[in-house]
Design an enzyme around this catalytic site. Structure first.
Site, PDB file in Angstrom:
ATOM      1  N   HIS A 148      -2.406  11.124  15.819  1.00 55.79           N
ATOM      2  CA  HIS A 148      -2.851  10.369  14.645  1.00 55.79           C
ATOM      3  C   HIS A 148      -1.701   9.515  14.125  1.00 55.79           C
ATOM      4  CE1 HIS A 148      -4.860   9.546  10.827  1.00 55.79           C
ATOM      5  NE2 HIS A 148      -3.737   9.900  10.223  1.00 55.79           N
ATOM      6  N   ASP A 157      -8.543  -5.628   5.456  1.00 55.27           N
ATOM      7  CA  ASP A 157      -8.118  -6.302   4.228  1.00 55.27           C
ATOM      8  C   ASP A 157      -6.691  -6.857   4.323  1.00 55.27           C
ATOM      9  OD1 ASP A 157      -6.630  -3.983   4.165  1.00 55.27           O
ATOM     10  OD2 ASP A 157      -7.441  -3.255   2.266  1.00 55.27           O
ATOM     11  N   CYS A 186       0.807  -1.230   0.000  1.00 53.95           N
ATOM     12  CA  CYS A 186       0.000   0.000   0.000  1.00 53.95           C
ATOM     13  C   CYS A 186       0.837   1.277   0.000  1.00 53.95           C
ATOM     14  CB  CYS A 186      -0.973   0.001   1.174  1.00 53.95           C
ATOM     15  SG  CYS A 186      -0.194   0.247   2.785  1.00 53.95           S
TER      16      CYS A 186
END
Length: 133
Positions: A103, A110, A66
């Site tokens: 964050h 997935d 990714c």
């Protein structure tokens, strides 16, 4: 959530670089394939880039393709805070450091072929890495 580490916005801005501040405190995202920790393959521990709380172990890191470091689980469920995120018009799950509220990235279901089926997609700039000898 009441975080153990509490700092003012001014304190965070003083301690963090502008790039780290934008991601850790402003929930920005670093560009894919640019993070220093993407290809990190040594054994070690990943900690919060703001407060150094332990978040992930290298044994749970995997190549998800990714463009960001991916892990299939945190060191402990309570090490991270999961929050519903509707900011881009879709429902996602934001991952924050449970110690300071910074964050880190998002978690997706997935992570095919992993023990949990999860993919914690983290910003490299949100993490520190300490190798274990």
């Amino acid at each position: 959530m009441d975080y153990e580490v509490k700092k003012s916005d001014a304190e965070w801005r003083e301690e963090l670089s502008p790039e780290k501040y934008a991601v850790l405190r402003g929930a920005a995202t670093e560009r894919a394939w640019t993070g220093e920790l993407l290809d990190e393959a040594r054994s070690g521990v990943y900690t919060c880039g703001a407060c150094n709380a332990e978040l992930f172990k290298s044994g749970t890191k995997f190549d998800s393709g990714c463009g960001w470091p991916s892990f299939y689980e945190s060191v402990r469920p309570e090490a991270v805070q999961l929050i519903e995120d509707r900011s881009l018009g879709v429902v996602r799950t934001e991952v924050r450091c449970a110690n300071c509220g910074s964050h880190l990235g998002h978690v997706f279901d997935d992570g095919f072929g992993t023990p949990t089926g999860d993919r914690y997609c983290m910003n490299s700039i949100s993490l520190n890495f300490t190798p274990v000898e």
